[in-house]
Design an enzyme around this catalytic site. Structure first.
Site, PDB file in Angstrom:
ATOM      1  N   LEU A  23      23.739  32.276  46.891  1.00  0.00           N
ATOM      2  CA  LEU A  23      23.749  32.163  45.438  1.00  0.00           C
ATOM      3  C   LEU A  23      22.509  32.795  44.810  1.00  0.00           C
ATOM      4  O   LEU A  23      22.005  32.306  43.792  1.00  0.00           O
ATOM      5  CB  LEU A  23      23.889  30.707  45.013  1.00  0.00           C
ATOM      6  N   HIS A 136      17.125  32.940  43.555  1.00  0.00           N
ATOM      7  CA  HIS A 136      18.251  32.005  43.573  1.00  0.00           C
ATOM      8  C   HIS A 136      18.652  31.654  42.148  1.00  0.00           C
ATOM      9  O   HIS A 136      17.824  31.617  41.228  1.00  0.00           O
ATOM     10  CB  HIS A 136      17.865  30.739  44.347  1.00  0.00           C
ATOM     11  N   HIS A 137      19.950  31.390  41.974  1.00  0.00           N
ATOM     12  CA  HIS A 137      20.459  31.072  40.635  1.00  0.00           C
ATOM     13  C   HIS A 137      19.881  29.771  40.099  1.00  0.00           C
ATOM     14  O   HIS A 137      19.945  29.504  38.895  1.00  0.00           O
ATOM     15  CB  HIS A 137      21.990  30.994  40.670  1.00  0.00           C
ATOM     16  N   THR A 138      19.305  28.942  40.950  1.00  0.00           N
ATOM     17  CA  THR A 138      18.605  27.761  40.443  1.00  0.00           C
ATOM     18  C   THR A 138      17.327  28.143  39.714  1.00  0.00           C
ATOM     19  O   THR A 138      16.835  27.384  38.879  1.00  0.00           O
ATOM     20  CB  THR A 138      18.235  26.813  41.597  1.00  0.00           C
ATOM     21  N   ASN A 293      17.881  28.303  33.857  1.00  0.00           N
ATOM     22  CA  ASN A 293      19.251  28.668  33.512  1.00  0.00           C
ATOM     23  C   ASN A 293      19.601  28.116  32.139  1.00  0.00           C
ATOM     24  O   ASN A 293      19.473  26.908  31.907  1.00  0.00           O
ATOM     25  CB  ASN A 293      20.232  28.111  34.548  1.00  0.00           C
TER      26      ASN A 293
END
Length: 456
Positions: A23, A136-138, A293
């Site tokens: 991810l 990472h998308h976090t 995000n």
């Protein structure tokens, strides 16, 4: 310490649920001139480290998820964990770089350390090199990821004025969470009715199965990667002439590409067969420099059954407009805000259950990120192009990211290796469709070759 929100926690759970996915999202910068020395590279990275304390932090999860995961300083932070140098084999062209990016997209980032990495790629043709930034998308979404790249580049940066202030991130303690939970019986009903009305179409689209097609199904470990290009002034010319947006044109081109892909595979495109997730940024202008995000999403049906390019574009425009009018993105933002007030263990358990159910409703994801309109440089070396790179997951065999940079629009296409050997059909068809729409915008018929490709 700063807690992760439910969206970031969802990305962790999604990655944990499928050993075949990573991810991490990112961007590849194609740079003119010689590759940097280790000393030059360190200067650039230090700019980002000074601006974003998050780059030195890793994720820590509490036992049994009794509290939300937190960002904590890595006591053993070392740049060696985050920098890689490699070189392309001859001839060092676009194909070799695409294959390297596809390999990068399969590799998970090490959760024992901060979740980002830079790969320097040497030996590109025409005296060029590439910098691949992945996180990472976090840690980032599309907009904050491009901001991070800009902070590595030459020129003044104001990230230190925004990105590291403690007050910029949501914080809470045990008693704050307890208070929020006790208030739920009062606060939830006040917002429930409108939120449910707005979310109902999204929820239906996200769970109602569609007809089986080769665009959706199990995915393996390996990936393919391709790019399509368009000139932004030409896309804006289409927008002005036909009364649509840049995003409408991009999604319409993607629709045409999937239609042609299915036809070439011997499949008949049906109405409602292909639903696409379109992320929507909820980031305020003054939050651009914060690494986190801030996205919501809509789900819409791509009119892949429609033969005429102009009619396809009009349908895409109307459907996206209708989703925005219903306030679906704001409703999802409200749900995420509510989820922050629930115990982390409950949220994690719910997400874990959801990610283990194979979804059969969504066929692809298309995200449009506005990039810098000004020229970027690294140590005086000009960045020629920016290629967006996003993963595939949740039975999506292809995903597409659209990124603008200066006067160019780049489509970065990621696909499952085994099920999408024809990925170049997607990129070629996107470019063809934009050419067809441009001809229509200028009031003339496109060349017969383009007409045939578009209709197929």
């Amino acid at each position: 310490m700063t807690h992760l929100g439910p969206l970031e926690l969802g990305f962790l759970e999604l990655e944990d649920a499928d050993p075949h996915v990573s991810l991490a999202i990112g961007v590849a910068a194609i740079v003119d001139g010689p590759a940097p020395s280790p000393q030059d590279l360190r200067i650039w990275i230090d700019r980002g480290l000074e601006s974003h304390a998050r780059l030195r932090q890793s994720v820590r999860r509490a036992p049994l998820d009794v509290s939300a995961p937190t960002w904590e300083d890595d006591p053993h932070f070392a740049l060696a964990h985050h920098i890689r140098r490699t070189a392309l084999p001859g001839p060092g062209g676009e194909q070799q770089l695409r294959e390297l990016i596809a390999t990068e997209l399969t590799e998970r980032l090490d959760r024992d350390h901060p979740l980002w990495r830079i790969t320097i790629v040497e030996h590109l043709a025409h005296d060029r090199w590439a910098l691949i930034l992945r996180a990472h998308h976090t840690l980032i979404d599309g907009i904050s990821g491009i901001t991070l790249l800009e902070d590595f580049c030459d020129g003044p940066s104001t990230a230190h004025q925004h990105g590291t202030r403690p007050g910029n991130h949501w914080r809470t303690g045990y008693f704050d969470r307890l208070k929020a939970i006790l208030e739920l019986p009062v606060t939830v009903p006040l917002a429930t009715a409108g939120t449910i009305r707005a979310l109902a179409p999204v929820l239906y689209s996200a769970i109602a199965p569609t007809a089986e097609s080769s665009l959706n199904g199990t995915i393996g470990q390996q990936r393919r990667y391709a790019v399509a290009r368009a000139e932004l002034p030409q896309v804006q010319e289409i927008c002005t002439a036909l009364g649509v947006t840049v995003n409408d044109v991009a999604v319409a081109a993607i629709t045409a590409a999937y239609r042609r892909l299915l036809l070439l595979r011997g499949e008949t495109p049906h109405p409602g067969e292909l639903r696409v997730v379109i992320p929507v940024s909820t980031r305020a202008k003054d939050a651009k420099q914060i690494l986190d995000n801030r996205i919501s999403a809509t789900v819409t049906e791509l009119p892949i059954d429609v033969n005429d390019p102009g009619t396809r574009l009009a349908l895409v425009h109307r459907r996206i407009r209708d989703h925005r009018t219903r306030g679906e993105a704001e409703a999802e933002k409200s749900v995420l805000t509510l989820a922050r007030r629930l115990p982390a263990g409950i949220v994690a358990s719910a997400l874990r259950v959801v990610t283990h159910f194979p979804q059969r409703a969504i066929g692809t994801l298309a995200t449009n990120v506005p990039g810098p309109r000004h020229r970027l440089t690294l140590g005086g070396r000009e960045i020629i192009e920016l290629w967006p790179c996003i993963p595939t997951a949740m039975r999506l065999r292809t995903t597409i990211a659209i990124l603008s940079y200066r006067d160019q629009l780049i489509f970065g296409i990621t696909a499952d290796y085994d099920s999408t050997p024809d990925i170049d059909t997607i990129s070629a068809s996107i470019e063809t469709e934009i050419s067809v729409l441009l001809a229509r915008a200028r009031g003339r018929r496109p060349p017969r070759r383009l007409q045939l490709v578009s209709r197929n």
